[in-house]
Design a protein around this motif. Structure first.
Motif, short mmCIF file in Angstrom:
data_model
loop_
_atom_site.label_atom_id
_atom_site.label_comp_id
_atom_site.label_asym_id
_atom_site.label_seq_id
_atom_site.Cartn_x
_atom_site.Cartn_y
_atom_site.Cartn_z
N GLN A 144 -6.31 13.90 2.37
CA GLN A 144 -7.44 13.90 3.58
C GLN A 144 -8.75 14.16 2.95
O GLN A 144 -9.59 14.06 3.72
CB GLN A 144 -6.96 15.41 4.06
N ASP B 216 -9.79 7.49 0.44
CA ASP B 216 -9.34 6.73 1.37
C ASP B 216 -9.04 5.23 1.08
O ASP B 216 -8.46 4.66 1.83
CB ASP B 216 -10.67 6.64 2.24
N GLY C 67 -2.92 -0.02 3.64
CA GLY C 67 -3.19 -0.70 4.95
C GLY C 67 -3.23 -1.98 4.81
O GLY C 67 -2.72 -3.07 5.35
N ARG D 27 -12.04 1.48 8.40
CA ARG D 27 -11.28 2.28 9.36
C ARG D 27 -10.14 1.20 9.69
O ARG D 27 -8.98 2.19 9.85
CB ARG D 27 -12.34 2.27 10.60
N ILE D 28 -10.23 0.05 9.95
CA ILE D 28 -8.99 -0.62 10.08
C ILE D 28 -7.89 -0.48 9.05
O ILE D 28 -6.81 -0.09 9.36
CB ILE D 28 -9.09 -2.05 10.28
N VAL E 8 -7.54 1.84 6.63
CA VAL E 8 -7.38 3.45 6.61
C VAL E 8 -6.18 3.80 8.02
O VAL E 8 -5.26 4.41 7.69
CB VAL E 8 -8.54 4.09 6.60
N TYR E 9 -6.70 3.20 8.77
CA TYR E 9 -5.89 3.53 10.07
C TYR E 9 -4.52 2.96 9.94
O TYR E 9 -3.40 3.61 10.16
CB TYR E 9 -6.39 2.90 11.41
N LEU E 10 -4.19 1.73 9.42
CA LEU E 10 -3.06 1.24 9.05
C LEU E 10 -2.23 1.92 8.28
O LEU E 10 -0.84 2.11 8.21
CB LEU E 10 -3.08 -0.37 8.80
N ARG F 1 -2.50 4.99 7.25
CA ARG F 1 -1.90 6.48 7.56
C ARG F 1 -0.88 6.42 8.86
O ARG F 1 -0.10 7.19 8.87
CB ARG F 1 -3.37 7.21 8.39
N ARG F 2 -0.67 5.22 9.23
CA ARG F 2 0.31 5.19 10.26
C ARG F 2 1.76 4.14 9.90
O ARG F 2 2.30 4.08 10.76
CB ARG F 2 -0.33 4.79 11.68
N LYS G 179 2.75 5.62 4.55
CA LYS G 179 2.26 7.35 4.63
C LYS G 179 3.29 8.17 4.26
O LYS G 179 2.88 9.12 3.34
CB LYS G 179 1.71 7.48 6.02
#
Length: 338
Positions: free
Chosen positions: A15, A20, A27, A321-322, A324-326, A328-329, A333
């Motif tokens: 976190q 990141d 990602g 953001r893209i 990092v988003y991928l 994390r999900r 992860k």
């Protein structure tokens, strides 16, 4: 309950905005995984190590260029090696942040749960979909399109086979890819979870795999020292990125030469590796159809990771953001957290 607080409290290092770029790096390889799977199904000749690509008799300039692009952006060996290496890079961070017995106990306790649930759910969903749509259509599609690079997943007929398939993914210690859980999943790549899970205990108990890279970046101010360069003679310093670029280039050259120039020699370097489970001599008893630990993959990833660890610009790019988003999900992860 205070005694077991560290066991049930999830780690916070992922976190931290400073990490990141590691999540974004996951990602990036998620995108590459999608490209590899998509192209293997709909354009298999564009995937460098696919059976269709190996069956191409003539190798035009365009085809050689396509192989180089494939090596960079949808290379299966680099993709699965990257997830394993990233796991080794991050798995020991909680212990390095908090050097206590509880931090190790919490990591071991959480690791199995965080891996088991997504694997069980993913295999259940894929099995259900395949049962609903049927398995024969995959063979029909492959025959009509001339795709000889994809395989029909192993059919899980009942709950007992399903349970055993999931169980073995967390039990098998050799020949990881030769198991029902991997063969039953589309793409036959579930074995990577098996390797990462077994790797977990190696790192937890001996703190060897991945520790060097994690230790120098966490405790030795590696980034600052790398920016100073490497002292060659008196006041003359060699920029550290020259070394990273050389390592990365060596891996890419090896990959390209064995893909576009002499593919028949691609597996010869595996003989030089020590046989891990049966001998200390040459590795002459390997199955080329199974995933292997390869020097070219390692050099590419080591050179790239050294760039990532020391370059503010690369970290900024990966921290978008893209990605990092991928990261994390994705399933990674669960496989990277401890």
């Amino acid at each position: 309950m205070e005694t077991f607080k560290g066991v049930f409290t999830p780690p916070l290092f992922l976190q931290d905005p400073k990490t990141d770029f590691l999540i974004g790096l996951r990602g990036l390889f998620v995108v590459q995984s999608f490209l590899h799977t998509f192209l293997l199904v709909f354009a298999p000749a564009s995937v460098v190590h696919s059976t269709n690509a190996q069956e191409v008799l003539h190798s035009s300039t365009l085809h050689k260029a396509l192989k180089f692009v494939s090596i960079l952006f949808w290379n299966d060996g680099i993709i699965y090696s990257a997830f394993i290496l990233l796991s080794a890079r991050t798995i020991c961070l909680p212990f390095m942040k908090e050097k206590s017995k509880l931090s190790i106990a919490g990591s071991i306790f959480r690791r199995g749960i965080r891996l088991w649930f997504p694997v069980a759910v993913a295999l259940a969903i894929s099995t259900g979909v395949l049962h609903a749509t049927g398995y024969k259509y995959i063979d029909d599609f492959a025959e009509k399109t001339g795709n000889i690079s994809i395989l029909v997943p192993y059919k899980i007929d009942n709950a007992l086979i399903y349970f055993n398939s999931v169980f073995n993914l967390f039990w098998v210690t050799t020949r990881f890819s030769e198991q029902a859980g991997s063969y039953a999943f589309p793409g036959q790549m579930m074995w990577v979870i098996n390797v990462i899970y077994m790797q977990s205990f190696t790192v937890y108990m001996t703190m060897v795999i991945g520790l060097l890279l994690a230790d120098v970046t966490t405790n030795m101010d590696f980034k600052t020292k790398a920016h100073r360069g490497i002292k060659v003679w008196r006041s003359i310093r060699c920029p550290s990125y020259v070394i990273y670029t050389g390592i990365l280039a060596a891996g890419l050259v090896m990959q390209y030469l064995w893909a576009a120039w002499r593919p028949q020699y691609r597996d010869d370097e595996l003989i030089a590796h020590g046989g891990l489970y049966y001998t200390g001599g040459l590795n002459e008893d390997f199955d080329a159809k199974q995933p292997q630990a390869r020097d070219d993959n390692y050099l590419v990833l080591l050179g790239f990771l050294l760039w990532v660890e020391t370059s503010d610009m690369v970290q900024w790019a990966l921290g978008n953001r893209i990605f990092v988003y991928l990261g994390r999900r994705s399933l990674s992860k669960y496989s990277q957290q401890t």
